[in-house]
Scaffold this motif. Structure first.
Motif, PDB file in Angstrom:
ATOM      1  N   LEU A  16      19.591  24.846  -3.069  1.00 30.50           N
ATOM      2  CA  LEU A  16      19.381  24.083  -4.185  1.00 30.50           C
ATOM      3  C   LEU A  16      18.492  24.574  -5.263  1.00 30.50           C
ATOM      4  CD1 LEU A  16      18.674  21.118  -4.735  1.00 30.50           C
ATOM      5  CD2 LEU A  16      16.359  21.110  -3.179  1.00 30.50           C
ATOM      6  N   LEU A  17      17.713  25.639  -5.137  1.00 30.72           N
ATOM      7  CA  LEU A  17      17.138  26.184  -6.301  1.00 30.72           C
ATOM      8  C   LEU A  17      18.493  26.757  -7.249  1.00 30.72           C
ATOM      9  CD1 LEU A  17      14.353  28.016  -4.862  1.00 30.72           C
ATOM     10  CD2 LEU A  17      14.107  25.969  -6.309  1.00 30.72           C
ATOM     11  N   VAL A  18      19.409  27.542  -6.658  1.00 32.11           N
ATOM     12  CA  VAL A  18      20.507  28.090  -7.133  1.00 32.11           C
ATOM     13  C   VAL A  18      21.326  26.877  -8.199  1.00 32.11           C
ATOM     14  CG1 VAL A  18      22.771  29.159  -6.963  1.00 32.11           C
ATOM     15  CG2 VAL A  18      20.738  29.910  -5.857  1.00 32.11           C
ATOM     16  N   TYR A  19      21.363  25.790  -7.402  1.00 33.89           N
ATOM     17  CA  TYR A  19      22.216  24.692  -7.892  1.00 33.89           C
ATOM     18  C   TYR A  19      21.377  24.153  -9.293  1.00 33.89           C
ATOM     19  CZ  TYR A  19      23.210  19.539  -8.596  1.00 33.89           C
ATOM     20  OH  TYR A  19      23.659  18.619  -9.401  1.00 33.89           O
ATOM     21  N   LEU A  20      20.254  24.017  -9.043  1.00 34.52           N
ATOM     22  CA  LEU A  20      19.171  23.434 -10.240  1.00 34.52           C
ATOM     23  C   LEU A  20      19.188  24.498 -11.262  1.00 34.52           C
ATOM     24  CD1 LEU A  20      16.196  22.072  -8.204  1.00 34.52           C
ATOM     25  CD2 LEU A  20      18.046  20.584  -9.286  1.00 34.52           C
ATOM     26  N   HIS A  21      19.384  25.643 -10.863  1.00 30.58           N
ATOM     27  CA  HIS A  21      19.277  26.688 -12.101  1.00 30.58           C
ATOM     28  C   HIS A  21      20.449  26.618 -12.904  1.00 30.58           C
ATOM     29  CE1 HIS A  21      18.456  30.295 -14.276  1.00 30.58           C
ATOM     30  NE2 HIS A  21      19.689  30.824 -13.649  1.00 30.58           N
ATOM     31  N   ASP A  25      18.024  22.678 -17.283  1.00 29.86           N
ATOM     32  CA  ASP A  25      16.684  21.909 -17.076  1.00 29.86           C
ATOM     33  C   ASP A  25      16.868  20.426 -16.911  1.00 29.86           C
ATOM     34  OD1 ASP A  25      15.440  24.292 -17.508  1.00 29.86           O
ATOM     35  OD2 ASP A  25      15.169  23.896 -19.671  1.00 29.86           O
ATOM     36  N   GLY A  26      18.110  19.852 -17.465  1.00 28.49           N
ATOM     37  CA  GLY A  26      18.190  18.510 -17.234  1.00 28.49           C
ATOM     38  C   GLY A  26      18.250  18.173 -15.585  1.00 28.49           C
ATOM     39  N   ALA A  27      18.636  19.057 -14.910  1.00 27.32           N
ATOM     40  CA  ALA A  27      18.912  18.756 -13.431  1.00 27.32           C
ATOM     41  C   ALA A  27      17.378  18.486 -12.999  1.00 27.32           C
ATOM     42  CB  ALA A  27      19.635  19.875 -12.767  1.00 27.32           C
ATOM     43  N   TRP A  28      16.439  19.293 -13.180  1.00 26.55           N
ATOM     44  CA  TRP A  28      15.064  19.130 -12.757  1.00 26.55           C
ATOM     45  C   TRP A  28      14.623  17.733 -13.254  1.00 26.55           C
ATOM     46  CZ3 TRP A  28      12.676  21.914  -9.272  1.00 26.55           C
ATOM     47  CH2 TRP A  28      13.109  23.167  -9.039  1.00 26.55           C
ATOM     48  N   GLU A  29      14.932  17.141 -14.255  1.00 24.84           N
ATOM     49  CA  GLU A  29      14.589  15.951 -14.491  1.00 24.84           C
ATOM     50  C   GLU A  29      15.334  14.840 -14.099  1.00 24.84           C
ATOM     51  OE1 GLU A  29      14.937  15.934 -18.812  1.00 24.84           O
ATOM     52  OE2 GLU A  29      13.501  17.549 -19.117  1.00 24.84           O
ATOM     53  N   CYS A  30      16.520  14.916 -13.704  1.00 27.57           N
ATOM     54  CA  CYS A  30      17.383  13.732 -13.448  1.00 27.57           C
ATOM     55  C   CYS A  30      17.877  13.681 -11.973  1.00 27.57           C
ATOM     56  CB  CYS A  30      18.750  13.550 -14.279  1.00 27.57           C
ATOM     57  SG  CYS A  30      18.202  13.480 -16.071  1.00 27.57           S
ATOM     58  N   ASP A  31      17.999  14.996 -11.195  1.00 31.40           N
ATOM     59  CA  ASP A  31      18.609  15.076 -10.007  1.00 31.40           C
ATOM     60  C   ASP A  31      17.479  14.396  -8.766  1.00 31.40           C
ATOM     61  OD1 ASP A  31      19.161  16.401  -7.365  1.00 31.40           O
ATOM     62  OD2 ASP A  31      20.962  17.069  -8.692  1.00 31.40           O
ATOM     63  N   PRO A  32      17.916  13.605  -8.014  1.00 30.91           N
ATOM     64  CA  PRO A  32      17.096  12.950  -6.997  1.00 30.91           C
ATOM     65  C   PRO A  32      16.570  13.994  -5.990  1.00 30.91           C
ATOM     66  CG  PRO A  32      19.292  12.505  -6.746  1.00 30.91           C
ATOM     67  CD  PRO A  32      19.413  12.894  -8.053  1.00 30.91           C
ATOM     68  N   ASP A  33      17.257  15.212  -5.788  1.00 33.02           N
ATOM     69  CA  ASP A  33      16.747  16.169  -4.959  1.00 33.02           C
ATOM     70  C   ASP A  33      15.758  17.128  -5.631  1.00 33.02           C
ATOM     71  OD1 ASP A  33      18.538  15.566  -2.896  1.00 33.02           O
ATOM     72  OD2 ASP A  33      20.147  16.947  -3.491  1.00 33.02           O
ATOM     73  N   ALA A  34      15.760  17.032  -6.880  1.00 32.38           N
ATOM     74  CA  ALA A  34      14.767  17.929  -7.361  1.00 32.38           C
ATOM     75  C   ALA A  34      13.269  17.076  -7.508  1.00 32.38           C
ATOM     76  CB  ALA A  34      15.124  18.172  -9.013  1.00 32.38           C
ATOM     77  N   ALA A  35      13.545  15.680  -7.693  1.00 27.59           N
ATOM     78  CA  ALA A  35      12.369  14.757  -7.584  1.00 27.59           C
ATOM     79  C   ALA A  35      11.698  15.085  -6.232  1.00 27.59           C
ATOM     80  CB  ALA A  35      12.866  13.482  -7.883  1.00 27.59           C
ATOM     81  N   GLU A  36      12.750  14.781  -5.089  1.00 28.29           N
ATOM     82  CA  GLU A  36      12.250  14.772  -3.887  1.00 28.29           C
ATOM     83  C   GLU A  36      11.591  16.097  -3.629  1.00 28.29           C
ATOM     84  OE1 GLU A  36      13.927  14.418   1.005  1.00 28.29           O
ATOM     85  OE2 GLU A  36      15.147  14.025  -0.938  1.00 28.29           O
TER      86      GLU A  36
END
Length: 285
Positions: A16-21, A25-36
């Protein structure tokens, strides 16, 4: 028993951390897994934040900062890296707030031994009552050094007084000033013992000033007890170090002064006499 959260699995967390990286940065704002993940981290470190008197959001922000680092992405156990970093961040933040400075300053060795800032009125005893910085005197007539002794030709200078004789002489002087003999001996022996144990007049004074048990046995009030301590131990003010008031009764006796010289000072005699417990009050000593 509830099953562990998927994020607790190191492999799942790393992926998950590799995917978000790599998603940016937009992934941290929009991805539901990041929010969870952030919500999970907030709950995970809430108790640690509260332990350091900080908000859970502070811990979540620190965790988010670590999650975006390469160290967390390649770690065998990402949560170990995150937890260690969050714990350090919260510790430094708590220390910085206590010291009224920035967290970067706390990370240096310059403030490692400092205690947290305190209000002057935060303690039961007023700081001005015992800290030398706040001492001031209106009457300095008793602060002068005693006159030098004139040595008579052929006479051997007097040796310094033995500590036991000095203590007995002080007890006698206290009794002559109105103290019951048992009370005088108890007070002076307790002061001498504490002075030996602490190794410093200031430490002995502070320890005895806070020790209610001795004062209660003597049946005297706090002001009287402090006057006795100042008279016996002397004042710690550096400006008074070489004066009669700075030396105190015990030190003056040890260097060879006589009780008649010491108690000839109206200030010393008055302080001891005014602090004396009555025979009735001290009968239980």
């Amino acid at each position: 028993m509830s099953s562990p959260h998927p994020f607790e699995d190191p492999q799942t967390m790393r992926l998950l951390l590799v995917y978000l990286h790599y998603e940016g940065d937009g992934a941290w704002e929009c991805d539901p897994d990041a929010a969870e993940l952030i919500a999970y981290a907030t709950a995970k470190y809430a108790s640690l934040a509260i332990k350091h008197h900080l908000e859970p959001a502070e811990a979540a922000a620190a965790a988010w900062d670590v999650m975006r680092t390469r160290a967390a992405r390649i770690a065998g156990d990402p949560w170990a890296v995150i937890t260690h970093s969050v714990a350090l961040h919260l510790y430094y933040e708590e220390r910085a707030r206590g010291l009224l400075c920035g967290a970067d300053q706390v990370r240096t060795d310059g403030v490692v031994d400092f205690h947290d800032a305190e209000r002057i009125n935060a303690h039961e005893a007023s700081l001005a009552d015992y800290h030398p910085v706040f001492w001031s005197y209106d009457d300095v007539s008793d602060f002068e050094d005693p006159p030098p002794r004139v040595q008579v030709d052929g006479q051997v200078p007097a040796e310094p007084t033995n500590a036991f004789f000095a203590l007995d002489a002080a007890v006698t002087a206290f009794v002559e000033s109105g103290w019951p003999e048992p009370a005088a001996r108890l007070a002076l022996e307790c002061i001498a013992a504490r002075l030996i144990n602490t190794g410093s007049k200031y430490a002995a004074f502070e320890s005895l000033r806070r020790d209610r048990s001795i004062r209660l046995q003597l049946d005297i009030d706090q002001d009287s007890w402090v006057r006795v301590l100042h008279a016996v131990l002397g004042h710690e003010n550096p400006n008074l170090e070489r004066t009669a008031v700075g030396r105190g009764i015990l030190q003056r006796l040890l260097i060879g002064e006589q009780t008649a010289e010491i108690f000839g000072s109206s200030a010393v005699a008055s302080a001891i006499a005014a602090s004396a417990p009555s025979e009735t009050e001290a009968a239980h000593v």
